[in-house]
Design an enzyme around this catalytic site. Sequence first.
Site, PDB file in Angstrom:
ATOM      1  N   HIS A 157       0.843  -1.197   0.000  1.00  0.00           N
ATOM      2  CA  HIS A 157       0.000   0.000   0.000  1.00  0.00           C
ATOM      3  C   HIS A 157       0.882   1.253   0.000  1.00  0.00           C
ATOM      4  O   HIS A 157       0.672   2.168  -0.805  1.00  0.00           O
ATOM      5  CB  HIS A 157      -0.926   0.004   1.213  1.00  0.00           C
ATOM      6  CG  HIS A 157      -1.619   1.312   1.437  1.00  0.00           C
ATOM      7  ND1 HIS A 157      -2.633   1.768   0.612  1.00  0.00           N
ATOM      8  CD2 HIS A 157      -1.437   2.291   2.359  1.00  0.00           C
ATOM      9  CE1 HIS A 157      -3.039   2.956   1.036  1.00  0.00           C
ATOM     10  NE2 HIS A 157      -2.330   3.297   2.087  1.00  0.00           N
ATOM     11  N   ASP A 202       6.563  20.247 -27.588  1.00  0.00           N
ATOM     12  CA  ASP A 202       6.769  18.962 -26.928  1.00  0.00           C
ATOM     13  C   ASP A 202       7.871  19.145 -25.896  1.00  0.00           C
ATOM     14  O   ASP A 202       8.384  20.245 -25.723  1.00  0.00           O
ATOM     15  CB  ASP A 202       7.139  17.849 -27.925  1.00  0.00           C
ATOM     16  CG  ASP A 202       6.645  16.482 -27.439  1.00  0.00           C
ATOM     17  OD1 ASP A 202       6.848  16.184 -26.250  1.00  0.00           O
ATOM     18  OD2 ASP A 202       6.045  15.740 -28.226  1.00  0.00           O
ATOM     19  N   TRP A 260       7.548   0.271   3.542  1.00  0.00           N
ATOM     20  CA  TRP A 260       8.144   1.025   2.425  1.00  0.00           C
ATOM     21  C   TRP A 260       9.458   1.681   2.825  1.00  0.00           C
ATOM     22  O   TRP A 260      10.231   2.075   1.968  1.00  0.00           O
ATOM     23  CB  TRP A 260       7.152   2.064   1.882  1.00  0.00           C
ATOM     24  CG  TRP A 260       7.172   3.400   2.544  1.00  0.00           C
ATOM     25  CD1 TRP A 260       6.619   3.719   3.751  1.00  0.00           C
ATOM     26  CD2 TRP A 260       7.769   4.605   2.061  1.00  0.00           C
ATOM     27  NE1 TRP A 260       6.838   5.040   4.036  1.00  0.00           N
ATOM     28  CE2 TRP A 260       7.537   5.613   3.014  1.00  0.00           C
ATOM     29  CE3 TRP A 260       8.474   4.945   0.897  1.00  0.00           C
ATOM     30  CZ2 TRP A 260       7.987   6.926   2.862  1.00  0.00           C
ATOM     31  CZ3 TRP A 260       8.920   6.258   0.757  1.00  0.00           C
ATOM     32  CH2 TRP A 260       8.672   7.231   1.731  1.00  0.00           C
ATOM     33  N   SER A 296      13.023   5.526 -14.289  1.00  0.00           N
ATOM     34  CA  SER A 296      11.957   6.280 -14.954  1.00  0.00           C
ATOM     35  C   SER A 296      11.934   7.721 -14.473  1.00  0.00           C
ATOM     36  O   SER A 296      11.912   8.664 -15.274  1.00  0.00           O
ATOM     37  CB  SER A 296      10.623   5.599 -14.666  1.00  0.00           C
ATOM     38  OG  SER A 296       9.559   6.492 -14.826  1.00  0.00           O
ATOM     39  N   SER A 297      11.968   7.909 -13.154  1.00  0.00           N
ATOM     40  CA  SER A 297      11.858   9.271 -12.617  1.00  0.00           C
ATOM     41  C   SER A 297      13.081  10.102 -12.949  1.00  0.00           C
ATOM     42  O   SER A 297      12.972  11.303 -13.204  1.00  0.00           O
ATOM     43  CB  SER A 297      11.680   9.229 -11.099  1.00  0.00           C
ATOM     44  OG  SER A 297      10.488   8.585 -10.769  1.00  0.00           O
ATOM     45  N   HIS A 342      13.171  12.352   2.659  1.00  0.00           N
ATOM     46  CA  HIS A 342      12.532  13.621   2.981  1.00  0.00           C
ATOM     47  C   HIS A 342      12.338  14.518   1.767  1.00  0.00           C
ATOM     48  O   HIS A 342      11.255  15.048   1.585  1.00  0.00           O
ATOM     49  CB  HIS A 342      13.169  14.359   4.143  1.00  0.00           C
ATOM     50  CG  HIS A 342      12.145  15.284   4.716  1.00  0.00           C
ATOM     51  ND1 HIS A 342      11.167  14.855   5.569  1.00  0.00           N
ATOM     52  CD2 HIS A 342      11.845  16.560   4.421  1.00  0.00           C
ATOM     53  CE1 HIS A 342      10.325  15.843   5.799  1.00  0.00           C
ATOM     54  NE2 HIS A 342      10.711  16.895   5.120  1.00  0.00           N
ATOM     55  N   GLU A 350      11.758  13.465  -0.970  1.00  0.00           N
ATOM     56  CA  GLU A 350      10.642  12.765  -1.612  1.00  0.00           C
ATOM     57  C   GLU A 350       9.293  13.315  -1.142  1.00  0.00           C
ATOM     58  O   GLU A 350       8.361  13.450  -1.931  1.00  0.00           O
ATOM     59  CB  GLU A 350      10.757  11.266  -1.296  1.00  0.00           C
ATOM     60  CG  GLU A 350       9.545  10.428  -1.641  1.00  0.00           C
ATOM     61  CD  GLU A 350       9.374  10.208  -3.120  1.00  0.00           C
ATOM     62  OE1 GLU A 350      10.335  10.506  -3.870  1.00  0.00           O
ATOM     63  OE2 GLU A 350       8.295   9.760  -3.529  1.00  0.00           O
ATOM     64  N   TYR A 372       8.647  16.309  -0.359  1.00  0.00           N
ATOM     65  CA  TYR A 372       8.392  17.552  -1.082  1.00  0.00           C
ATOM     66  C   TYR A 372       8.200  17.291  -2.573  1.00  0.00           C
ATOM     67  O   TYR A 372       7.505  18.043  -3.256  1.00  0.00           O
ATOM     68  CB  TYR A 372       9.514  18.555  -0.809  1.00  0.00           C
ATOM     69  CG  TYR A 372       9.524  18.914   0.649  1.00  0.00           C
ATOM     70  CD1 TYR A 372       8.486  19.680   1.176  1.00  0.00           C
ATOM     71  CD2 TYR A 372      10.483  18.418   1.513  1.00  0.00           C
ATOM     72  CE1 TYR A 372       8.435  19.962   2.515  1.00  0.00           C
ATOM     73  CE2 TYR A 372      10.422  18.696   2.865  1.00  0.00           C
ATOM     74  CZ  TYR A 372       9.407  19.471   3.362  1.00  0.00           C
ATOM     75  OH  TYR A 372       9.336  19.731   4.703  1.00  0.00           O
ATOM     76  N   SER A 375      -1.843  26.688  -6.795  1.00  0.00           N
ATOM     77  CA  SER A 375      -1.479  28.081  -7.083  1.00  0.00           C
ATOM     78  C   SER A 375      -1.968  28.533  -8.450  1.00  0.00           C
ATOM     79  O   SER A 375      -2.020  29.729  -8.722  1.00  0.00           O
ATOM     80  CB  SER A 375       0.042  28.266  -7.022  1.00  0.00           C
ATOM     81  OG  SER A 375       0.534  27.803  -5.802  1.00  0.00           O
ATOM     82  N   HIS A 417      15.065  14.041  11.096  1.00  0.00           N
ATOM     83  CA  HIS A 417      13.922  14.106  12.017  1.00  0.00           C
ATOM     84  C   HIS A 417      13.053  12.847  11.919  1.00  0.00           C
ATOM     85  O   HIS A 417      12.188  12.636  12.740  1.00  0.00           O
ATOM     86  CB  HIS A 417      13.099  15.392  11.827  1.00  0.00           C
ATOM     87  CG  HIS A 417      12.334  15.483  10.550  1.00  0.00           C
ATOM     88  ND1 HIS A 417      12.112  16.667   9.905  1.00  0.00           N
ATOM     89  CD2 HIS A 417      11.736  14.551   9.793  1.00  0.00           C
ATOM     90  CE1 HIS A 417      11.407  16.452   8.820  1.00  0.00           C
ATOM     91  NE2 HIS A 417      11.174  15.185   8.721  1.00  0.00           N
ATOM     92  N   HIS A 418      13.311  12.031  10.896  1.00  0.00           N
ATOM     93  CA  HIS A 418      12.633  10.739  10.849  1.00  0.00           C
ATOM     94  C   HIS A 418      13.302   9.737  11.777  1.00  0.00           C
ATOM     95  O   HIS A 418      12.829   8.634  11.945  1.00  0.00           O
ATOM     96  CB  HIS A 418      12.650  10.181   9.423  1.00  0.00           C
ATOM     97  CG  HIS A 418      11.881  11.025   8.456  1.00  0.00           C
ATOM     98  ND1 HIS A 418      10.540  10.842   8.220  1.00  0.00           N
ATOM     99  CD2 HIS A 418      12.249  12.063   7.684  1.00  0.00           C
ATOM    100  CE1 HIS A 418      10.127  11.731   7.330  1.00  0.00           C
ATOM    101  NE2 HIS A 418      11.148  12.494   6.993  1.00  0.00           N
ATOM    102  N   THR A 439       6.557  27.121   4.216  1.00  0.00           N
ATOM    103  CA  THR A 439       5.260  26.481   4.013  1.00  0.00           C
ATOM    104  C   THR A 439       4.140  27.409   4.472  1.00  0.00           C
ATOM    105  O   THR A 439       3.126  27.576   3.789  1.00  0.00           O
ATOM    106  CB  THR A 439       5.202  25.152   4.796  1.00  0.00           C
ATOM    107  OG1 THR A 439       6.436  24.466   4.604  1.00  0.00           O
ATOM    108  CG2 THR A 439       4.066  24.300   4.326  1.00  0.00           C
ATOM    109  N   LYS A 465       3.402  30.168   2.043  1.00  0.00           N
ATOM    110  CA  LYS A 465       2.534  29.761   0.933  1.00  0.00           C
ATOM    111  C   LYS A 465       1.082  29.741   1.352  1.00  0.00           C
ATOM    112  O   LYS A 465       0.203  30.207   0.618  1.00  0.00           O
ATOM    113  CB  LYS A 465       2.924  28.368   0.456  1.00  0.00           C
ATOM    114  CG  LYS A 465       4.248  28.354  -0.228  1.00  0.00           C
ATOM    115  CD  LYS A 465       4.408  27.071  -0.993  1.00  0.00           C
ATOM    116  CE  LYS A 465       5.295  27.357  -2.165  1.00  0.00           C
ATOM    117  NZ  LYS A 465       5.085  26.494  -3.265  1.00  0.00           N
ATOM    118  N   ARG A 512       1.880   1.392  14.887  1.00  0.00           N
ATOM    119  CA  ARG A 512       1.808   1.193  13.430  1.00  0.00           C
ATOM    120  C   ARG A 512       2.264  -0.199  13.069  1.00  0.00           C
ATOM    121  O   ARG A 512       2.958  -0.851  13.833  1.00  0.00           O
ATOM    122  CB  ARG A 512       2.789   2.130  12.727  1.00  0.00           C
ATOM    123  CG  ARG A 512       2.400   3.527  12.570  1.00  0.00           C
ATOM    124  CD  ARG A 512       3.579   4.303  12.013  1.00  0.00           C
ATOM    125  NE  ARG A 512       3.708   4.133  10.554  1.00  0.00           N
ATOM    126  CZ  ARG A 512       4.630   4.754   9.831  1.00  0.00           C
ATOM    127  NH1 ARG A 512       5.491   5.540  10.411  1.00  0.00           N
ATOM    128  NH2 ARG A 512       4.702   4.566   8.533  1.00  0.00           N
TER     129      ARG A 512
END
Lengths: 641, 197, 109
Positions: free
Chosen positions: A79, A108, A143, A170-171, A254, A256, A258, A269, A303-304, A329, A332, A451
Amino acid sequence: MSSTEVEHKGYSGRPRAQSGFTAWLTTTDHKKIGIMYFFTVLVFFFLGGAESGLIRAQLAQAEQSLLTEEIYNQVFTMHGITMVFLVVMPLSAAFFNYLIPLMIGARDVAFPRLNAFSYWVYLFGGIFLYTSFFLGGAPNGSWVGYAPLSLDSVSNMAYYAVGLQILGVSSLAAAVNFIVTILNMRAPGMTFMRMPVFIWMALVTNFLLLFALPIIAVALFMLHADAVLGAQFFNPATGGDPILWQHLFWLFGHPEVYIMILPAMGIVSEILPVGSRKPLFGYAAVVFAGAAIGFIGFGVWAHHMFTSAIGPVARSAFALSTMFIAVPTGIKIFNWVFTMWGGKLRFTTPMLFSIGFISMFTIGGLSGVTHAIVPHNAQQHDTYYVVAHFHYVLFGGALFGLIAGIYFWFPKVTGKMMSEKLGKMHFWTWLLGFNLTFGPMHMSGLLGQPRRTAVLPGELGSTVELYNLLSSLGFVVLFFSALVFLYNLITSIKSGEASGDDPWDARTLEWLTPSPTPFHNFDVIPTVTHRDEFWHRKYAEDESGRAIPVPAGASEDHDEAGAHDEHIHMPDPSYWPLVQTLGFFPLGYGLVYLNWWLIGIGITWLVVGMYGWIIEPVAEGDDDDPVDDQHDATAPTAAAH
Amino acid sequence: MSAEAHATTLGMDHRKLAMWTFLGSEFLFFGAFVSAYLLYLDTTAGGPGVEIFDIPFTSVSSFVLLMSSLTMVLAHSAHSRGDLRRMRLWVLATAGQGMVFLGGQVFEFTVFYREGLELGGSPFASSFFVLTGFHGIHVFVGILLLLSLYTLSLTGKIKPNQDLKTEMIGLYWHFVDIIWVIIFTVVYLIPEIAVLD
Amino acid sequence: MSTTEAAEATDQHDAHDHPTPRQYVNIAVVLAVLTALEVSTYFFDFGVIAIPLLVVLMIVKFIYVAGWFMHLKFDSPIFSRMMYGGLTLALVLYALTITVILLDQAPTL
């Protein structure tokens, strides 16, 4: 608009189909590729949703055993992987594909075949990951893939290591492609500070991808070497350091976060100014805040790991940098609110989802700040409070924003409107279901629910049980809400009412062309003189600053005469991206099962595919050796074939 | 259309910009491997450590790789003058030096392996083999690119006016060389000297 | 096509400013001498300056190869930004990571 003949020379040896099945397989058109991304995401979204349904069914009551632990672990791991790597990221990529060339006034992306390559690698990477269910079990080590569990073959993490690596290819290819496109293919006059905010956020996101993906690639190679080849990177038995995995993972992980949220911020926006009939409040502040988020986002990863062995100095430093990132943040959020302030608000479905995005994301952002406080974090770590937090930013944030984008640009893609009535029904049930599912998790987490646990422990008490039941009910609401969306999508594609070219009275260049977008995007590449160029072509301001429509005709592009004898060269379709990408299957399975024959076949396939790609004939000659360039005098920003 | 529409926004070729963008990200790739190696310098689990390195041997192969950058740049120089014949010569010389380097690496790995430094022996061994191995893979890819360049220039697919292709492969090749400049110092010389002291 | 043609034109133009083969050979000789100096630290005892010297030599070699062979000296500054941007980010991130790991060799909460 003047009609311009699109010349397609159809050189022998390259596919020519413009419609039908072959056209989709061989397409190098950014719009078609964007649409393919979208529908593939839809499939994976329902797979990931089904997995979350299994999780919620299992946790609906304490001490249930609908699923075995083995299955449960596979389901929650897949998941997470599905929603992060196969839904949110590629859905952003769908928007990048469709919108970047249109918004910057190009025909293109810079590398159309590489773009097709990115899509096929994504599709096959997803399929590869999902085949693990039938080949001895899906990855079940979460994950985040923490070592040393992930090194043990019981966790099936070899599929994770190889599958994510394929998706990373790919990315990375897409990131290079989009960066070059944005930097190098803007329409004349489109300076950096005239770019739509979505383009800015796309640029920041793709730089984040560019610099974060190599880190996870290394981590995954190490994990693969440990799990399959017997290397010792993370094995404490010989002195390896499992914390190194955590560092490498979160150095990528991290940014990731963002990578997933910035595209949604860009979409919102764009929608808010249109829905409020006002320019975005503080454009420069939004842009710089986005860039700052991207930059600081690299400096908060630990911080993780506040409850891992990183020491008090690092904890304090990362607590500070984490609180600091709340500043851009917050900037915004205030800019979005002030954009709506005093505007002529129209509560259309995209607007509702955008407002939903702001409010839900703010809740998620605030609970995020509570994690930054180290003693607090130690209490919350690995509880459902964290699950609640990141669903509020990824579901309430990223997904709400992306869905807003689907409703907003649906008329651009199809020339039809999605039903507003069903759309509003979707929004309100979605909002209700979302909060019902994830709101109670804050409480159950603070009450101690862990969890990644297959069984809800009965000793946590009936309150926690009630919260879990509410969450599971919330899933049911979300499920029906998703069906409403799907029904709306399908019926609108088939028989939605015609939208006209500019249904929202929009501001940016993509609406300058007819809807649905013609194959060649623009008859004439527009020359940009303003931010919100399209708006300025439609409206002028009177003395008091109110917008007054420009007389009809004046908004047409000014260079009609030159348009007629223009021959537009669009990139040729190609089989090679698809053919080459298939080589990732033998390579992937070979790496998982350490079969050197399969690895050899896979590599040979990829190399041969690369040769096919290189020596494929190009209709207009090679890029730096054009066959025919007299007609090209008006073709802007050519793409490499 | 106004004249500036003809050029790309930044006035440079897409492919060169893409190559540089990609190379920028490669630092993050090799940096992570080098970091792991530095962390695990002393984590040898009782097996061989940095004293196993044969500095004179590695110096020779490093020198060969460094000089291959010269032949590479001469190939590009010849191509930009339209001199395909000389370009082919220098490209072959570059690929040949790359093969010498790779051969040296295979020999080095074999010797280390016989002396007890195995991939699964210790975190030090793992990080050494995987780091230098990935550099070797980069060299291998570079050789493939060079040989393709050679072949395609023979078949006429690459023309005298397309020196951008040689330049791009050159950029990649020099980058791989630059990474080895770092690896030679950080992975081989400095740890070896630190141990000798 | 026209785009690339324009870019090509500038490339061609640049080609005239590019160093001559002789200059390339000179650079290579310098690089060879620097490498010999590097290797000599293994054979002769340079004492405390050995490691700083090696780092400096590495940086000089790096800049020479990047600046001359990769044409960064003569090319658009955006290429330098891409390259040194990635390099700087990598240095900062991994130096931080190594510091954090070394700071905590005795895990306590």
